[in-house]
Design a protein around this motif. Structure first.
Motif, PDB file in Angstrom:
ATOM      1  N   ALA A  52     -85.287  26.498  -8.946  1.00 44.28           N
ATOM      2  CA  ALA A  52     -84.771  25.426  -8.095  1.00 44.28           C
ATOM      3  C   ALA A  52     -83.289  25.177  -8.363  1.00 44.28           C
ATOM      4  CB  ALA A  52     -85.565  24.136  -8.330  1.00 44.28           C
ATOM      5  N   ARG A  53     -82.785  25.710  -9.471  1.00 42.44           N
ATOM      6  CA  ARG A  53     -81.378  25.572  -9.836  1.00 42.44           C
ATOM      7  C   ARG A  53     -80.871  26.929 -10.293  1.00 42.44           C
ATOM      8  NH1 ARG A  53     -82.246  20.449 -13.672  1.00 42.44           N
ATOM      9  NH2 ARG A  53     -81.348  21.873 -15.185  1.00 42.44           N
ATOM     10  N   ALA A  54     -79.576  27.070 -10.319  1.00 45.56           N
ATOM     11  CA  ALA A  54     -78.977  28.317 -10.803  1.00 45.56           C
ATOM     12  C   ALA A  54     -79.334  28.510 -12.275  1.00 45.56           C
ATOM     13  CB  ALA A  54     -77.461  28.273 -10.628  1.00 45.56           C
ATOM     14  N   PRO A  55     -79.570  29.757 -12.706  1.00 45.96           N
ATOM     15  CA  PRO A  55     -79.921  30.015 -14.105  1.00 45.96           C
ATOM     16  C   PRO A  55     -78.909  29.457 -15.102  1.00 45.96           C
ATOM     17  CG  PRO A  55     -80.244  31.995 -12.803  1.00 45.96           C
ATOM     18  CD  PRO A  55     -79.578  30.986 -11.901  1.00 45.96           C
ATOM     19  N   ARG A  56     -77.639  29.409 -14.725  1.00 40.46           N
ATOM     20  CA  ARG A  56     -76.608  28.879 -15.627  1.00 40.46           C
ATOM     21  C   ARG A  56     -76.692  27.362 -15.764  1.00 40.46           C
ATOM     22  NH1 ARG A  56     -74.259  29.855 -10.898  1.00 40.46           N
ATOM     23  NH2 ARG A  56     -73.069  28.184  -9.928  1.00 40.46           N
ATOM     24  N   GLU A  57     -77.486  26.724 -14.900  1.00 48.58           N
ATOM     25  CA  GLU A  57     -77.651  25.269 -14.930  1.00 48.58           C
ATOM     26  C   GLU A  57     -78.948  24.834 -15.619  1.00 48.58           C
ATOM     27  OE1 GLU A  57     -77.418  24.095 -10.864  1.00 48.58           O
ATOM     28  OE2 GLU A  57     -75.308  24.626 -10.691  1.00 48.58           O
ATOM     29  N   ILE A  58     -79.708  25.786 -16.147  1.00 50.59           N
ATOM     30  CA  ILE A  58     -80.973  25.470 -16.819  1.00 50.59           C
ATOM     31  C   ILE A  58     -80.856  25.878 -18.279  1.00 50.59           C
ATOM     32  CG2 ILE A  58     -83.463  25.890 -16.903  1.00 50.59           C
ATOM     33  CD1 ILE A  58     -83.291  26.720 -13.923  1.00 50.59           C
ATOM     34  N   THR A  59     -80.983  24.918 -19.161  1.00 53.49           N
ATOM     35  CA  THR A  59     -80.904  25.212 -20.593  1.00 53.49           C
ATOM     36  C   THR A  59     -82.311  25.353 -21.173  1.00 53.49           C
ATOM     37  OG1 THR A  59     -80.951  22.917 -21.345  1.00 53.49           O
ATOM     38  CG2 THR A  59     -78.771  23.853 -20.789  1.00 53.49           C
ATOM     39  N   LEU A  60     -82.362  25.912 -22.362  1.00 50.29           N
ATOM     40  CA  LEU A  60     -83.640  26.006 -23.053  1.00 50.29           C
ATOM     41  C   LEU A  60     -84.175  24.609 -23.371  1.00 50.29           C
ATOM     42  CD1 LEU A  60     -83.135  29.002 -25.499  1.00 50.29           C
ATOM     43  CD2 LEU A  60     -83.698  28.995 -23.070  1.00 50.29           C
ATOM     44  N   TYR A  61     -83.270  23.668 -23.586  1.00 49.80           N
ATOM     45  CA  TYR A  61     -83.724  22.291 -23.825  1.00 49.80           C
ATOM     46  C   TYR A  61     -84.348  21.703 -22.566  1.00 49.80           C
ATOM     47  CZ  TYR A  61     -83.994  17.470 -25.275  1.00 49.80           C
ATOM     48  OH  TYR A  61     -84.464  16.209 -25.554  1.00 49.80           O
ATOM     49  N   ASP A  62     -83.826  22.041 -21.393  1.00 50.57           N
ATOM     50  CA  ASP A  62     -84.454  21.596 -20.140  1.00 50.57           C
ATOM     51  C   ASP A  62     -85.894  22.086 -20.074  1.00 50.57           C
ATOM     52  OD1 ASP A  62     -82.060  20.407 -19.199  1.00 50.57           O
ATOM     53  OD2 ASP A  62     -81.428  22.276 -18.245  1.00 50.57           O
ATOM     54  N   ALA A  63     -86.095  23.351 -20.422  1.00 55.86           N
ATOM     55  CA  ALA A  63     -87.444  23.930 -20.418  1.00 55.86           C
ATOM     56  C   ALA A  63     -88.328  23.218 -21.431  1.00 55.86           C
ATOM     57  CB  ALA A  63     -87.393  25.427 -20.707  1.00 55.86           C
ATOM     58  N   TYR A  64     -87.806  23.006 -22.616  1.00 57.94           N
ATOM     59  CA  TYR A  64     -88.567  22.314 -23.662  1.00 57.94           C
ATOM     60  C   TYR A  64     -89.007  20.931 -23.183  1.00 57.94           C
ATOM     61  CZ  TYR A  64     -89.422  19.352 -27.634  1.00 57.94           C
ATOM     62  OH  TYR A  64     -89.983  18.431 -28.473  1.00 57.94           O
ATOM     63  N   ARG A  65     -88.058  20.156 -22.673  1.00 54.68           N
ATOM     64  CA  ARG A  65     -88.366  18.793 -22.214  1.00 54.68           C
ATOM     65  C   ARG A  65     -89.403  18.786 -21.102  1.00 54.68           C
ATOM     66  NH1 ARG A  65     -82.818  16.473 -21.011  1.00 54.68           N
ATOM     67  NH2 ARG A  65     -83.609  17.064 -19.012  1.00 54.68           N
ATOM     68  N   ALA A  66     -89.384  19.810 -20.269  1.00 50.83           N
ATOM     69  CA  ALA A  66     -90.309  19.861 -19.134  1.00 50.83           C
ATOM     70  C   ALA A  66     -91.758  20.076 -19.565  1.00 50.83           C
ATOM     71  CB  ALA A  66     -89.888  20.965 -18.162  1.00 50.83           C
ATOM     72  N   VAL A  67     -91.974  20.777 -20.668  1.00 51.82           N
ATOM     73  CA  VAL A  67     -93.344  21.183 -21.003  1.00 51.82           C
ATOM     74  C   VAL A  67     -93.909  20.567 -22.282  1.00 51.82           C
ATOM     75  CG1 VAL A  67     -93.138  23.356 -19.729  1.00 51.82           C
ATOM     76  CG2 VAL A  67     -92.615  23.311 -22.182  1.00 51.82           C
ATOM     77  N   GLU A  68     -93.078  19.959 -23.092  1.00 52.66           N
ATOM     78  CA  GLU A  68     -93.558  19.385 -24.353  1.00 52.66           C
ATOM     79  C   GLU A  68     -93.596  17.863 -24.261  1.00 52.66           C
ATOM     80  OE1 GLU A  68     -94.816  21.209 -26.627  1.00 52.66           O
ATOM     81  OE2 GLU A  68     -93.930  23.162 -26.269  1.00 52.66           O
ATOM     82  N   GLU A  69     -94.513  17.284 -24.986  1.00 55.78           N
ATOM     83  CA  GLU A  69     -94.634  15.828 -25.034  1.00 55.78           C
ATOM     84  C   GLU A  69     -94.506  15.372 -26.477  1.00 55.78           C
ATOM     85  OE1 GLU A  69     -98.381  14.767 -23.368  1.00 55.78           O
ATOM     86  OE2 GLU A  69     -97.917  15.663 -21.427  1.00 55.78           O
ATOM     87  N   GLY A  70     -93.891  14.238 -26.656  1.00 56.76           N
ATOM     88  CA  GLY A  70     -93.818  13.653 -27.983  1.00 56.76           C
ATOM     89  C   GLY A  70     -92.795  14.319 -28.874  1.00 56.76           C
ATOM     90  N   PRO A  71     -92.744  13.892 -30.116  1.00 57.76           N
ATOM     91  CA  PRO A  71     -91.762  14.453 -31.044  1.00 57.76           C
ATOM     92  C   PRO A  71     -92.102  15.886 -31.425  1.00 57.76           C
ATOM     93  CG  PRO A  71     -93.225  12.936 -32.187  1.00 57.76           C
ATOM     94  CD  PRO A  71     -93.571  12.863 -30.727  1.00 57.76           C
TER      95      PRO A  71
END
Length: 147
Positions: free
Chosen positions: A67-86
């Motif tokens: 949905a966004r350019a690959p240069r606009e997606i960080t690994l942290y974006d991916a992490y935040r999208a799929v993980e919950e909690g600390p």
């Protein structure tokens, strides 16, 4: 919640989608690359969609795309999208107040764990899906060179 493999699966899927660019991929195609189950992949992709990182089309010729350019997606974006909690699990119950370690360890660990989690977030925020895609291509080019 602790550590899981969801982030690795999400990053793998996002990098595959970057690799194929304009072509949508099915969850089955992504699952084949992961040697995984398409149902698991669909769950991860659903979380990525909810975070605005991918989108899907249904029907013949449908599939998943960035949905966004690959240069606009960080690994942290991916992490935040799929993980919950600390990232690091805390005590499952309150330690004993009768013990000097028990009375103090939670506060001490909280400082250490928060610092470690911030460092991981910062590091993952520096790497984009475009960067991983370029690394994959570079490794493949290197492997293809005559020896």
């Amino acid at each position: 919640m602790g550590l899981s493999s969801r982030t690795a699966v999400a990053v793998h899927a996002l990098t595959m989608l970057a690799r194929w660019g304009e072509r949508s991929l099915t969850s089955g195609e992504i699952a084949d690359s992961l040697a995984s189950n398409p149902v698991l992949v669909r769950r991860i992709l659903g979380s990525l969609r909810d975070a605005g990182l991918v989108w899907s089309t249904e029907g013949r010729g449908g599939g998943w795309s960035l949905a966004r350019a690959p240069r606009e997606i960080t690994l942290y974006d991916a992490y935040r999208a799929v993980e919950e909690g600390p990232i690091l699990s805390r005590h499952p119950h309150t330690p004993s107040a009768e013990c000097e370690v028990g009375r103090n360890i939670q506060a001490l660990l909280e400082v250490e764990f928060l610092d470690a989690e911030r460092a991981m977030e910062e590091r993952l925020g520096r790497t984009t899906i475009a960067h991983l895609h370029q690394q994959v291509l570079a490794i493949e080019r290197e492997l293809a060179l005559p020896r």
